[in-house]
Structures are given as C-alpha cells and as structure tokens.
Write a protein that holds these residues in place. Sequence first.
Motif, PDB file in Angstrom:
ATOM      1  N   PRO A 270     -36.464  54.977 -23.234  1.00 16.18           N
ATOM      2  CA  PRO A 270     -35.636  53.271 -23.593  1.00 16.18           C
ATOM      3  C   PRO A 270     -36.402  53.254 -24.949  1.00 16.18           C
ATOM      4  N   ALA A 271     -35.580  52.018 -25.634  1.00 13.49           N
ATOM      5  CA  ALA A 271     -35.341  51.932 -27.287  1.00 13.49           C
ATOM      6  C   ALA A 271     -36.628  51.792 -27.320  1.00 13.49           C
ATOM      7  N   CYS A 272     -36.848  52.556 -28.881  1.00 17.66           N
ATOM      8  CA  CYS A 272     -38.518  52.234 -29.205  1.00 17.66           C
ATOM      9  C   CYS A 272     -38.610  53.372 -30.416  1.00 17.66           C
ATOM     10  N   GLN A 273     -39.188  53.213 -31.757  1.00 23.11           N
ATOM     11  CA  GLN A 273     -39.185  54.094 -32.787  1.00 23.11           C
ATOM     12  C   GLN A 273     -39.282  55.550 -32.358  1.00 23.11           C
ATOM     13  N   SER A 274     -39.218  56.320 -32.076  1.00 21.32           N
ATOM     14  CA  SER A 274     -39.603  57.924 -31.111  1.00 21.32           C
ATOM     15  C   SER A 274     -38.025  57.802 -30.616  1.00 21.32           C
ATOM     16  N   ARG A 275     -37.827  57.169 -30.572  1.00 20.45           N
ATOM     17  CA  ARG A 275     -36.223  57.694 -29.301  1.00 20.45           C
ATOM     18  C   ARG A 275     -35.555  58.696 -29.697  1.00 20.45           C
ATOM     19  N   SER A 276     -35.276  59.438 -30.813  1.00 16.36           N
ATOM     20  CA  SER A 276     -33.968  59.976 -30.882  1.00 16.36           C
ATOM     21  C   SER A 276     -35.793  61.440 -31.178  1.00 16.36           C
ATOM     22  N   ALA A 277     -36.527  61.626 -31.152  1.00 13.74           N
ATOM     23  CA  ALA A 277     -37.746  62.283 -31.391  1.00 13.74           C
ATOM     24  C   ALA A 277     -37.735  62.950 -29.396  1.00 13.74           C
ATOM     25  N   MET A 278     -37.759  61.581 -28.499  1.00 17.42           N
ATOM     26  CA  MET A 278     -38.000  61.547 -27.182  1.00 17.42           C
ATOM     27  C   MET A 278     -37.043  62.584 -26.956  1.00 17.42           C
ATOM     28  N   ARG A 279     -34.759  62.331 -26.839  1.00 18.05           N
ATOM     29  CA  ARG A 279     -33.801  62.688 -26.331  1.00 18.05           C
ATOM     30  C   ARG A 279     -34.229  64.156 -27.236  1.00 18.05           C
ATOM     31  N   GLN A 280     -34.852  65.137 -28.082  1.00 16.19           N
ATOM     32  CA  GLN A 280     -34.579  66.120 -28.309  1.00 16.19           C
ATOM     33  C   GLN A 280     -36.270  66.808 -28.100  1.00 16.19           C
ATOM     34  N   LEU A 281     -36.777  66.092 -27.320  1.00 19.58           N
ATOM     35  CA  LEU A 281     -37.894  66.997 -26.256  1.00 19.58           C
ATOM     36  C   LEU A 281     -37.488  67.309 -25.218  1.00 19.58           C
ATOM     37  N   VAL A 282     -36.691  66.169 -25.038  1.00 16.06           N
ATOM     38  CA  VAL A 282     -35.617  66.438 -23.331  1.00 16.06           C
ATOM     39  C   VAL A 282     -34.480  68.000 -23.859  1.00 16.06           C
ATOM     40  N   LEU A 283     -33.929  68.053 -24.785  1.00 18.81           N
ATOM     41  CA  LEU A 283     -32.948  68.865 -25.186  1.00 18.81           C
ATOM     42  C   LEU A 283     -33.318  70.047 -25.315  1.00 18.81           C
TER      43      LEU A 283
END
Length: 313
Positions: A270-283
Amino acid sequence: MTSDHGQGALMDMMTRIQAALDHELTLACSPSAPPRLMAAMRHAVFPGGARIRPQLCLAVAGACGEDAPALTNAAAMAIELLHCASLVHDDMPCFDDADTRRGQPAVHKVYGEPLALLTGDALIVMAYQILARAGSLHPERLAGLIETVCIGTGAPDGIVAGQAWECENRVELGQYQRAKTGALFVASTCAGAQAAGADPQAWRPLGECLGEAYQVADDIRDVLMQADELGKPAGQDAQHGRPSAASKLGLVGAIDHFHGLMQAAIDSVPACQSRSAMRQLVLHESRRLIPQSTCDRIELQRTADHPAVRLAA
C-alpha cells in the motif's frame, strides 16, 4: 532507496529480532525449569532461518507509523515462535521424520521424541504469553492481534490445518499452500499493522502473495537443491506424496509462477512513507529464495531437453 540502505535496514531488523528472541528465552529459563526442555527450546529457535515472518511484521508496523515497539516485538516474536514450533513438530517421525533442520540436527534427534513434542508445545504457549504480557499496555489492540495470530495458526485455515491436510487422501494444491505457508504470512503482515494501530486489511494481499510464493519456492528448492544447501532433507514432497507446484506445473512453470507472485507482492504494497523499503525487502527475498543462477540452471536444462526451443530462440 539504495541497495546499501536496504541491506542496512534488513540487518537492523535481524538484530532486533535475534535480541528479542534471546531475551524471551532467557526470561523463561528459571531454576525451576527442566534444563533439557529449556535447552531444546533454544535449539529449536537458534540459530534460526531467514526470520522473514517477524521481519515482515516489523516492517509493516514501521510502514504504519509504529508507536508501540514492545507490542510490535511481541507480535513478531509470537509469530516466529509459532513457526519454530511447527518446524519441531513437522520434523518428528510421525510427519517428515527429518534428521536436520536449518543445518543442524532436528530437535527430536538431539533430545528425543517426547521432549521434542513438549518443546513445540512450550513454544506455542510462550508465543501467547509474550503477546498477553505486552498487550496489557495496549488492551484495545490485543484482542485483534490474538485473533489474527490464532487464525494464522489453528483450524480451519492456519498452519495446523495445513499440516493436517497432509493426513488426508486428497487435497487441492492452492488450499494446502494457503494453510501450510500462506496463513502465517498473512498473520505477519496483518499483525504488524494491528500492533501499530492501523487497519490490517490493506496489508493482507502482501501476506497472501508472499505466503504462496514461499511455498512455491520451497517446492522448487525441494526438487533442485541438496540437503546441505537446504539445511534439511531434500526430496520430501515426492517421498511423502505431498502436493507440489513443481510436480503440478513443472520446474519452468513453477519458476514463472513464483516470479509472478513476487511481482504481485511488490505491487500490493500500500501507499506509505516506506513503500520503497517494503518493496526492496520483497525483492531481496525473491533473489534469496530463487537466485538467478537457479533460473539459469533450469533454462539450460529446458533447452537441453528440448533443442527446438534453443533453435527457435
């Protein structure tokens, strides 16, 4: 978010998780406790695997504006301890009869079957004890957290149900995967949001996609990798006649399905301040679970088995 920052964030979470687990196990170790039970519980929890479930819980709580770190820790620890308990029971002779887990002897191989059974039970109780203790400071969040963890763990659709499906004559692959692996991933993402006082439903799709992806990856690795690489016996799905994405879809199809699920997980954040960090974790997890070298090995095998594919390319 740069790769270096991403790695640093992962390391920080892992340090937090390991310290919290060590604290809880040390707290439980009193002079009145049976020493071999305490040792078996620690053996079951350490050194541990990737700790992705508590990492997800912490990461989602942070993305939701974490305001109760002790409650977040409790939710993450409860989920990891329940996962560890399931592994102890899964390895026992009545199920997989596995000699190793996470690169070391399985609990029942070191401490015997009776104590292994009790170790799993003790870890389950400890999980809820930790939640209850931390939740007393946030009673308005505790009931929802306990319900989320129970749904992910018990019947009809939690990890206990997933294990029970292996005792049935027939099971649908997707239903088995959602219970055996997916349920605790959903609990991880939803509990992270609840610990921060946020709506858990926005984070449910991430847990669903990751849970299914993890089981598909496990099916692939069970076929391709050796026991020393897995840290547990290989070839268990075929040996025990369990449903498997690798057997149903073939290795190439399973790899494609895995990548589709991981992309869906990235897109679901979801849209949030740390969306990029969350996506990096998944990647990061995608690359860890199924490295590019594994994909290349499967592609080489495919073209060797079907020369026409190579000519068409």
